[in-house]
Design a protein around this motif. Sequence first.
Motif, PDB file in Angstrom:
ATOM      1  N   VAL A 121      -2.048  -7.831   4.075  1.00 38.43           N
ATOM      2  CA  VAL A 121      -0.531  -7.259   4.021  1.00 38.43           C
ATOM      3  C   VAL A 121      -0.407  -5.995   4.972  1.00 38.43           C
ATOM      4  O   VAL A 121       0.442  -5.967   5.844  1.00 38.43           O
ATOM      5  CB  VAL A 121      -0.120  -6.761   2.690  1.00 38.43           C
ATOM      6  CG1 VAL A 121       1.023  -5.817   2.809  1.00 38.43           C
ATOM      7  CG2 VAL A 121       0.125  -7.778   1.866  1.00 38.43           C
ATOM      8  N   LEU A 122      -1.489  -5.285   5.063  1.00 43.34           N
ATOM      9  CA  LEU A 122      -1.433  -4.039   6.038  1.00 43.34           C
ATOM     10  C   LEU A 122      -1.542  -4.516   7.339  1.00 43.34           C
ATOM     11  O   LEU A 122      -0.789  -4.191   8.283  1.00 43.34           O
ATOM     12  CB  LEU A 122      -2.782  -3.005   5.464  1.00 43.34           C
ATOM     13  CG  LEU A 122      -2.691  -1.824   6.495  1.00 43.34           C
ATOM     14  CD1 LEU A 122      -1.627  -1.128   6.527  1.00 43.34           C
ATOM     15  CD2 LEU A 122      -3.975  -1.113   5.974  1.00 43.34           C
TER      16      LEU A 122
ATOM     17  N   ALA B  15       1.014  -5.241  12.604  1.00 40.18           N
ATOM     18  CA  ALA B  15       0.893  -6.245  13.733  1.00 40.18           C
ATOM     19  C   ALA B  15       2.577  -6.554  14.139  1.00 40.18           C
ATOM     20  O   ALA B  15       3.089  -6.494  15.165  1.00 40.18           O
ATOM     21  CB  ALA B  15       0.543  -7.611  13.561  1.00 40.18           C
ATOM     22  N   GLU B  16       3.258  -6.740  12.818  1.00 37.55           N
ATOM     23  CA  GLU B  16       4.643  -6.891  13.021  1.00 37.55           C
ATOM     24  C   GLU B  16       5.340  -5.577  13.470  1.00 37.55           C
ATOM     25  O   GLU B  16       6.247  -5.968  14.530  1.00 37.55           O
ATOM     26  CB  GLU B  16       5.375  -7.092  11.476  1.00 37.55           C
ATOM     27  CG  GLU B  16       5.147  -8.547  11.118  1.00 37.55           C
ATOM     28  CD  GLU B  16       5.508  -8.696   9.502  1.00 37.55           C
ATOM     29  OE1 GLU B  16       6.183  -7.699   9.119  1.00 37.55           O
ATOM     30  OE2 GLU B  16       5.234  -9.697   9.172  1.00 37.55           O
ATOM     31  N   LEU B  17       5.090  -4.574  12.941  1.00 33.90           N
ATOM     32  CA  LEU B  17       5.588  -3.365  13.775  1.00 33.90           C
ATOM     33  C   LEU B  17       5.284  -3.253  15.312  1.00 33.90           C
ATOM     34  O   LEU B  17       6.078  -2.809  15.935  1.00 33.90           O
ATOM     35  CB  LEU B  17       5.228  -2.128  13.025  1.00 33.90           C
ATOM     36  CG  LEU B  17       5.869  -1.913  11.404  1.00 33.90           C
ATOM     37  CD1 LEU B  17       5.079  -0.722  10.869  1.00 33.90           C
ATOM     38  CD2 LEU B  17       7.487  -1.685  11.492  1.00 33.90           C
TER      39      LEU B  17
ATOM     40  N   PHE C  67       4.730 -11.521  16.863  1.00 37.85           N
ATOM     41  CA  PHE C  67       3.554 -11.697  16.048  1.00 37.85           C
ATOM     42  C   PHE C  67       4.192 -12.917  14.976  1.00 37.85           C
ATOM     43  O   PHE C  67       5.056 -12.485  14.146  1.00 37.85           O
ATOM     44  CB  PHE C  67       3.090 -10.500  15.350  1.00 37.85           C
ATOM     45  CG  PHE C  67       2.216 -10.725  14.203  1.00 37.85           C
ATOM     46  CD1 PHE C  67       0.735 -10.983  14.786  1.00 37.85           C
ATOM     47  CD2 PHE C  67       2.532 -10.647  12.886  1.00 37.85           C
ATOM     48  CE1 PHE C  67      -0.196 -11.253  13.928  1.00 37.85           C
ATOM     49  CE2 PHE C  67       1.219 -10.791  12.062  1.00 37.85           C
ATOM     50  CZ  PHE C  67      -0.083 -11.237  12.549  1.00 37.85           C
ATOM     51  N   THR C  68       3.546 -14.036  15.211  1.00 37.68           N
ATOM     52  CA  THR C  68       3.908 -15.173  14.271  1.00 37.68           C
ATOM     53  C   THR C  68       2.465 -15.675  13.671  1.00 37.68           C
ATOM     54  O   THR C  68       2.136 -16.865  14.375  1.00 37.68           O
ATOM     55  CB  THR C  68       4.775 -16.275  15.049  1.00 37.68           C
ATOM     56  OG1 THR C  68       4.296 -16.432  16.389  1.00 37.68           O
ATOM     57  CG2 THR C  68       6.347 -15.616  15.285  1.00 37.68           C
ATOM     58  N   PRO C  69       2.137 -15.055  12.872  1.00 42.33           N
ATOM     59  CA  PRO C  69       0.528 -15.832  12.416  1.00 42.33           C
ATOM     60  C   PRO C  69       0.695 -17.078  11.774  1.00 42.33           C
ATOM     61  O   PRO C  69       1.717 -17.251  10.698  1.00 42.33           O
ATOM     62  CB  PRO C  69       0.425 -14.701  11.119  1.00 42.33           C
ATOM     63  CG  PRO C  69       1.618 -13.947  11.012  1.00 42.33           C
ATOM     64  CD  PRO C  69       2.520 -14.100  12.105  1.00 42.33           C
ATOM     65  N   SER C  70       0.092 -18.011  11.892  1.00 43.94           N
ATOM     66  CA  SER C  70      -0.072 -19.275  11.389  1.00 43.94           C
ATOM     67  C   SER C  70      -0.668 -18.981  10.025  1.00 43.94           C
ATOM     68  O   SER C  70      -1.433 -18.269   9.803  1.00 43.94           O
ATOM     69  CB  SER C  70      -0.816 -20.268  12.379  1.00 43.94           C
ATOM     70  OG  SER C  70      -2.019 -19.846  12.230  1.00 43.94           O
TER      71      SER C  70
END
Lengths: 254, 258
Positions: free
Chosen positions: B36-37, B42-44, B110-113
């Motif tokens: 989560v962190l 990464a999103e930020l 950031f688009t994690p699979s």
Amino acid sequence: MKLPESQTALVVAQSTALVRKAAAKLAKRGLGELWLLESAEEWFERAKTAKSQNQLIKFFECLQRTVALDPEHTDGLDQLGMAYHDGIGTLRDQVAAVEYFRRAAERGHAQAQCHLGLVYDLGHGVERNKVEGLEWERKAAEQGYAPAVWRLADRYAWGKGVPRSRFQAEAWYRKAAEKGHAPSQFELAKMYLNDAIQEQAKIFIDDPSKMYQGKRHWSVGVFDKTAEAESWGRKAANQGLEEAKEWLARYYSS
Amino acid sequence: MKTEIVRQLSPEEEELVAKREELARLEAQLADQELVLASLKAELAAFEGLYLRRVGVLYAELDEWNALLAELRAEQAGTPEAKAEADEARTQAEEAYSAAHGEAANVQPFTPSPDLKKLYREAAKRVHPDTATDEADRARRERLMKEVNAAYATGDEDALRRILAGLDASPDAVQGLGIGADLIRVLRQLKQLRNRIAAIESEIASLSEADLAKLKAKADLAATEGRDLLAEMAANIQGRVNVARQRVEKKSDEGTGK
């Protein structure tokens, strides 16, 4: 000159930290400026809501944003003038108030014209100037703004800053009264009753024997005038004007 | 027929088993929290990159014009106040430029699979420094955890697989120093895990409080209404840039006209 390697690393680390700080500052700036994306009208609506909820600081801030987004938003300018004049949600600043009233008044906002007239008249935040005060008040009155019409009528009735004129006073009181302005309606009531009494007094002076014979010696004109006085008095009382209610009660008990 | 010898567990052994189960649960929970962190960060960072590229550059341009204007004014007025104002405007312009054109502006979306997330959770569980048994082990795990986080932020699945493969090769921590020693070690690990989970929670809370996160929340909300907040911001600042540029041009014409 070259820095030793350890020092170069330090400089890089420091400059990275500075850039991070600068980027954070840009984020803060963007967040703080989001309000610029909305319209003046939206912020003015919010100001009104805040006022109705007694959130005065918010009210003031919303007004500031309103006029920042639209420097010609006359309602906003006038309200901001009032906020500064009375110290609502901000420190009282009557000099600033005059400027906001003036900006709105010059764009033809009747209420602001009336406010500007008033501050000139009282010398609040500006050098007292009765002539200027009257001029702005008259502009507002000519637009039919009831409180200004009433004040102008008052001036004519009592000769304040203008030559006393029963005719002008009645005309201006009537103008405001017909727009439903209760204090003006009450003034008209008193004015017409005064007329009736004057007329009746003349009859009694001509023939004092009639003095003790009651209403049957009232002339038609007197009856008409008292009826009109009563009618305006009732209108004012119906709008909840305490003075008029009391007056009307006494009138009926006569 | 085989006979199985079932030995009665001693109370210490039972306690150790229970604690090991709790440890496994906490390890899984910690791995989730780390995910989560790491995702939030990464999103930020990705949002910051987008913001700097679309909005930050315009702020930098606006500040540049404002600095030029202040400098022209200072030149014409020649007063110390005007000079100070120009210096301040120049500093702000440089600062905005460094942010808008710095490294942070290069961070891509950031688009994690699902695979990446799975690999990260697995790796976080296996290398987490707070499961370390001694200081040397801890240092090694901390280094690995950094690599894991970096790989996740850049979406590098291969790197995560390599790290995991490396772990398989490394010998397991020495065990069997006796029940008492094992129990103490497990209890210490539990404490470390709990501390780390609490630390992650407070870090997530403080990240979410930051201006950048608030701005992202506003942008996300606007997106649900079909609005593009960053585009609106950019349009607004572009308008101010145009005004500022015209002012500079007018001022410099005045300067040459004299």
